[in-house]
Structure formats: structure tokens, C-alpha cells
Design a protein around this motif. Structure first.
Motif, PDB file in Angstrom:
ATOM      1  N   GLU A  56       0.820  -1.210   0.000  1.00  0.00           N
ATOM      2  CA  GLU A  56       0.000   0.000   0.000  1.00  0.00           C
ATOM      3  C   GLU A  56       0.858   1.265   0.000  1.00  0.00           C
ATOM      4  O   GLU A  56       0.556   2.226  -0.712  1.00  0.00           O
ATOM      5  N   LEU A  57       1.931   1.244   0.793  1.00  0.00           N
ATOM      6  CA  LEU A  57       2.824   2.400   0.816  1.00  0.00           C
ATOM      7  C   LEU A  57       3.455   2.623  -0.544  1.00  0.00           C
ATOM      8  O   LEU A  57       3.600   3.755  -1.016  1.00  0.00           O
ATOM      9  N   ASP A  58       3.821   1.546  -1.203  1.00  0.00           N
ATOM     10  CA  ASP A  58       4.405   1.638  -2.533  1.00  0.00           C
ATOM     11  C   ASP A  58       3.423   2.296  -3.505  1.00  0.00           C
ATOM     12  O   ASP A  58       3.805   3.162  -4.305  1.00  0.00           O
ATOM     13  N   LYS A  59       2.148   1.880  -3.440  1.00  0.00           N
ATOM     14  CA  LYS A  59       1.142   2.455  -4.335  1.00  0.00           C
ATOM     15  C   LYS A  59       0.938   3.940  -4.059  1.00  0.00           C
ATOM     16  O   LYS A  59       0.776   4.741  -4.994  1.00  0.00           O
ATOM     17  N   ILE A  60       0.938   4.302  -2.780  1.00  0.00           N
ATOM     18  CA  ILE A  60       0.749   5.711  -2.424  1.00  0.00           C
ATOM     19  C   ILE A  60       1.912   6.556  -2.933  1.00  0.00           C
ATOM     20  O   ILE A  60       1.717   7.621  -3.549  1.00  0.00           O
ATOM     21  N   LEU A  61       3.125   6.075  -2.702  1.00  0.00           N
ATOM     22  CA  LEU A  61       4.300   6.816  -3.159  1.00  0.00           C
ATOM     23  C   LEU A  61       4.319   6.956  -4.680  1.00  0.00           C
ATOM     24  O   LEU A  61       4.878   7.911  -5.218  1.00  0.00           O
ATOM     25  N   ASP A  62       3.682   6.035  -5.346  1.00  0.00           N
ATOM     26  CA  ASP A  62       3.678   6.049  -6.807  1.00  0.00           C
ATOM     27  C   ASP A  62       2.739   7.105  -7.400  1.00  0.00           C
ATOM     28  O   ASP A  62       2.920   7.517  -8.549  1.00  0.00           O
ATOM     29  N   VAL A  63       1.721   7.531  -6.622  1.00  0.00           N
ATOM     30  CA  VAL A  63       0.712   8.434  -7.192  1.00  0.00           C
ATOM     31  C   VAL A  63       0.730   9.843  -6.613  1.00  0.00           C
ATOM     32  O   VAL A  63      -0.024  10.692  -7.057  1.00  0.00           O
ATOM     33  N   ILE A  64       1.590  10.095  -5.644  1.00  0.00           N
ATOM     34  CA  ILE A  64       1.661  11.448  -5.083  1.00  0.00           C
ATOM     35  C   ILE A  64       2.855  12.171  -5.691  1.00  0.00           C
ATOM     36  O   ILE A  64       3.775  11.551  -6.218  1.00  0.00           O
ATOM     37  N   PRO A  65       2.860  13.484  -5.652  1.00  0.00           N
ATOM     38  CA  PRO A  65       3.945  14.233  -6.287  1.00  0.00           C
ATOM     39  C   PRO A  65       5.305  13.933  -5.661  1.00  0.00           C
ATOM     40  O   PRO A  65       5.419  13.743  -4.456  1.00  0.00           O
ATOM     41  N   THR A  66       6.322  13.916  -6.489  1.00  0.00           N
ATOM     42  CA  THR A  66       7.672  13.774  -5.966  1.00  0.00           C
ATOM     43  C   THR A  66       8.143  15.079  -5.344  1.00  0.00           C
ATOM     44  O   THR A  66       8.971  15.075  -4.431  1.00  0.00           O
ATOM     45  N   GLU A  67       7.618  16.173  -5.854  1.00  0.00           N
ATOM     46  CA  GLU A  67       7.958  17.478  -5.281  1.00  0.00           C
ATOM     47  C   GLU A  67       7.022  17.751  -4.120  1.00  0.00           C
ATOM     48  O   GLU A  67       5.942  18.332  -4.290  1.00  0.00           O
ATOM     49  N   ARG A  68       7.402  17.322  -2.951  1.00  0.00           N
ATOM     50  CA  ARG A  68       6.571  17.438  -1.759  1.00  0.00           C
ATOM     51  C   ARG A  68       7.478  17.442  -0.550  1.00  0.00           C
ATOM     52  O   ARG A  68       8.680  17.152  -0.647  1.00  0.00           O
ATOM     53  N   ARG A  69       6.924  17.736   0.616  1.00  0.00           N
ATOM     54  CA  ARG A  69       7.638  17.608   1.887  1.00  0.00           C
ATOM     55  C   ARG A  69       7.222  16.285   2.523  1.00  0.00           C
ATOM     56  O   ARG A  69       6.043  15.914   2.475  1.00  0.00           O
ATOM     57  N   THR A  70       8.185  15.583   3.158  1.00  0.00           N
ATOM     58  CA  THR A  70       7.896  14.275   3.754  1.00  0.00           C
ATOM     59  C   THR A  70       8.450  14.200   5.159  1.00  0.00           C
ATOM     60  O   THR A  70       9.604  14.545   5.399  1.00  0.00           O
TER      61      THR A  70
END
Length: 470
Positions: A214-228
Motif C-alpha cells: 500500500e505504501l508503494d502504491k501511495i508513493l507512486d501516485v503522489i507528487p515527488t515534489e513534496r515535503r515528507t
């Protein structure tokens, strides 16, 4: 597990002796570590002094919000992380439970939202439903002045109702990974393409609960330009892998030792034969009456049985475990928080992340199989600088597990004093309560228990009347 790498912009008489002693452990050093880009920087740190919220550079509305919440001064994790997170850095925070981690990530998110308001601004991932609701409450309190809207998206609730809530475009989404993925895949018109913040709380637990896909899927669809932001009690190999995949040039904040219990916690054990486990636990509850208790058990069935037994003995006890429906779980938590119940009989689902301020005593009714879970269980008390007591009930079957715990935390637990004569006075009452609880549990598992008991009671009354007539 394969993560998509983010782009680089980023313890009676029959048993009288306690368990054999363990080898002496080295004392943990009481030093905090702040790392930036993986390089220790403690040599650059000045001796710690009291830091105020004002000195951290919070806005006036945020200063008022933390004041309204009763946060007089920043906790250590907040004091160390906020100077970096408020300046735009990704954060990986390692801190003991009850250290104020939620405030450490919620404050910078709300501050950023003040400057650039938009819907779907931040996604916060939590391993359990209860923790998700608690995080949401803190966000709403911090953002009350600006009308901040949150949505809690967790399993056990109606997915259509959740879709309607998401359609109202909340600022903050607090979710369990599985359910948010359901919505990303199936809820029409919902996406997180404009997300500005991703926060993963209790990351080690997220991974231990097999949320990798699930984490993999989420990381795949959210912007890479973000704060984490990634917050965890422990740094495991899986957490390291997640860090590499999701954070960009993070500042690492370590404010606790790897397996340390808090200094205000008094830790004890009682060593008893397994057959007297219930009666000794009842003795402790009687001796310490007036306190609030969290009593940890190994299984959902144990949670139900022990709660029923304690209620039959006159205690205000309620169960909390994963087989309860979500409304019942929340109801149990609310009753305990409000003081309507004094004993929460919980499985490990409640051992992490739940901030219930009035917990005075933690009892490990069942010794945890995984030693690290001991840290998280006892972390329910002695939170935020307060004192607390933890008592572990050890039987002849638990000696090895108990030794592992002492080995892990590097200290010896002290024996909790008990009066064997006083304990045995309780035996008859406890045995009867056990019998009734077993019947109640059997009826509840078979369904229609109340109706069956009612029919039996009615037949007995009728039989009594006939006997009287004779």
C-alpha cells in the motif's frame, strides 16, 4: 518489498524464586543525537536549555493554538525538529512513545497551510484506526482558528460516506494505508496529485503490519515534489529502506535511545503460577484502586474474557481489540478517556500512539511475545514528564520472554510486593467470576447469548414456581 525510489530533489508459594539473573548490561548513554544528512552533529550542539515556543518562530495564531492546547513548552522531539521542518526540510524523527511526535509534524504542516491554503494539502498515514482519529483531533485543535478541515479515512467505516467526505475537499487527510488506497483506486474524481505534505507516523508499525504494498502504491501516485516527514519509535532495516525511497535529503532527529523506557516509569514484576494469574491481577487492581489502568493481553478473546471477569467482580472494565467494530472501539476509548471506565483491557492494537493522559498503571497480564512490544505497552503511562507504574505478570511459562525484556531494556525489574494471604481470600470470588465470564463469552461467540440466557432463566423460574406449589 520494492519501493519506487524518489527523485533526488529530495513477573506464591509454589514458586518462590524469581527468574534467574541476567548478565550485566552496559548503561545506556544519556545523550541525544541530532544528525543531518546522516552525519552526527552532537559535537556542534550547545548544552540544552529551556526553549520556548516563541523562540521556535511560530506564528501568532500557532502560538495561541499551542497555548489553548495546554502545551506550555516544546517537548524534546519538537524542540529539535521544528527549527528544520519549519524551514522546509524533510524529517526522519526517532523518539520514544509519548514524546510529542504528533505535534512535531502537525505544527509545521498547519503553519505551511496558513501560508498557502488548499484542499488535500497533507496526507498523514497511521497504522491503526484509533491513532488516526487521535491525530485528526490534534490537527483540528491546532487549526481551529483557521477553520482547518480534516477527514479520517480508515477501515471499518462506510466507504461511500467516506467518499462524500473526501468530495468536500478537506485540508488534511489522516488515513490507514489500505483504506486510502481503496479510495485512490475506486473513488471517482479523488486524487492526491496536488499533495504538499506526506507524513508517516509509527512507520515501524506500518511496516510490521505488512502495509508495504500500500505504501508503494501511495508513493507512486503522489507528487515527488513534496515535503515528507517519517516518525518512528525504532529504526529497523525496513524503515531505512522506506526512508531512502520517500525522503529527500532529510534531517534525522534522534531524541531517545533505541530501546529505552522513560525515567519517570517504575517497572515491577510479580512471579505467579499460571493458575493464579487472574486472582493476583485482581489483588493488584484492589490494592491500587483509584488509579486508571491499561491491562494488556495477548488475544482478542483474552481481552473479552478478562474484561467480563473484572466486570463480574465490580470493576469498571472495558475491552479494546481488533475484532470490535470501529464504533465500539471508539466508544471504549471515549469511555476510558472520560473516566466512565477505569480499566481498559487491550491487545497490542492499543499499545502504540494513543495518548490517554490519565493512565496511571500499565499491567502486562500476558507477557508480550516480542520484547519490543513491552516498550510500547509501558509507554502508555509516565508520558510527557509524568510518573507511572508498570507491572508485568510472569508465570512459569514466561520466564524466557521476561528475561529477554530485561535484556532488551538493560535493567532489572523490581518485585512487586504482594500479601499471599490477602490474595487467597479473593480466590473464591475470582473463581466464580471466571465461571460466569466463560459462560458469557461462550454465549456471545455462539450468538444470541442474551436470548438463550433469558430462556434458561425463565425455565428456572417456572420450575421454581412448580416446586413451590408442590
Amino acid at each position: 518489498m520494492r519501493y519506487k525510489r524518489r527523485r533526488k530533489k529530495k513477573i506464591l508459594s509454589t514458586i518462590t524464586q524469581p527468574p534467574p539473573p541476567l548478565k550485566e548490561e552496559k548503561k545506556a548513554q544519556d545523550k541525544d543525537l541530532v544528525e543531518s544528512k546522516g552525519k552526527p552533529a552532537e559535537e556542534n550542539m550547545e548544552e540544552k536549555k529551556e526553549t520556548t515556543w516563541e523562540e521556535l518562530g511560530l506564528s501568532e495564531s500557532m502560538l495561541q493554538a499551542v497555548k489553548n492546547m495546554g502545551w506550555k513548552k516544546p517537548s524534546e522531539i519538537q524542540r529539535e525538529s521544528l527549527p528544520f521542518s519549519l524551514k522546509g526540510k524533510d524529517i526522519i524523527g526517532l523518539a520514544e512513545t509519548g514524546s510529542g511526535k504528533t505535534g512535531a509534524f502537525a505544527i509545521p504542516i498547519v503553519e505551511a497551510l496558513l501560508n498557502s491554503p488548499q484542499p488535500y494539502f497533507a496526507l498523514v498515514l497511521a497504522p491503526t484506526r484509533e491513532l488516526a482519529y487521535q491525530i485528526s483531533e490534534q490537527f483540528e485543535a491546532l487549526g481551529a482558528e483557521i477553520g482547518l478541515k480534516t477527514a479520517v479515512i480508515v477501515g471499518g467505516m462506510d466507504i461511500i460516506d467516506q467518499a462524500i467526505i473526501l468530495a468536500k475537499r478537506p485540508h488534511i487527510i489522516v488515513a490507514t494505508p489500505g483504506r486510502i488506497v481503496d479510495h485512490l483506486e475506486n473513488t471517482k474524481g479523488f486524487s492526491l496529485r496536488t499533495l504538499k505534505f506526506l507524513c508517516m507516523d509509527e512507520a515501524d508499525r506500518l511496516l510490521n503490519m505488512d502495509f508495504e504494498k500500500e505504501l508503494d502504491k501511495i508513493l507512486d501516485v503522489i507528487p515527488t515534489e513534496r515535503r515528507t516527514f517519517l516518525f518512528s519509535a525504532t529504526m529497523t532495516s525496513k524503515v531505512k529502506k522506506l526512508q531512502r525511497a520517500s525522503l529527500s535529503d532529510p534531517v534525522k532527529i534522534v531524541v531517545s535511545h533505541k530501546y529505552q523506557t522513560v525515567s519517570g516509569l517504575k517497572q515491577h514484576y510479580i512471579f505467579v503460577p499460571a493458575k493464579f494469574k487472574d486472582v493476583y491481577t485482581t489483588y493488584i487492581l484492589n490494592e491500587m484502586a483509584g488509579n486508571s489502568f491499561m491491562l494488556f493481553v495477548a488475544t482478542c478473546e483474552h481481552s473479552q474474557r478478562v474484561a467480563m471477569m473484572l466486570r463480574n467482580l465490580g470493576f469498571l472494565a472495558i475491552p479494546l481489540h481488533g475484532k470490535l467494530s470501529q464504533p465500539k472501539r471508539l466508544a471504549s476509548l471515549n469511555k476510558f478517556r472520560s473516566g466512565e471506565a477505569e480499566i481498559l483491557v487491550a491487545t497490542d492494537v492499543a499499545s502504540r500512539g494513543l495518548d490517554i493522559p490519565q493512565v496511571d498503571v500499565v499491567i502486562n497480564f500476558d507477557v508480550p511475545t516480542h520484547s519490543k512490544d513491552y516498550i510500547h505497552r509501558v509507554g502508555r503511562t509516565a508520558r510527557a514528564g509524568r510518573s507511572g507504574i508498570a507491572i508485568t505478570v510472569v508465570t512459569q511459562y514466561d520466564v524466557e520472554l521476561f528475561q529477554r525484556i530485561e535484556d532488551l531494556i538493560g535493567q532489572k525489574l523490581t518485585k512487586y510486593p504482594t500479601d499471599q494471604e490477602a490474595v487467597m481470600i479473593l480466590l473464591e470470588r475470582v473463581t466464580e467470576a471466571q465461571r460466569i465470564a466463560a459462560m458469557e463469552l461462550r454465549d456471545s461467540l455462539s450468538g444470541g447469548g442474551k436470548k438463550q440466557r433469558g430462556h434458561r432463566h425463565q425455565r428456572q423460574k417456572q420450575k421454581g414456581r412448580h416446586s413451590g406449589r408442590r
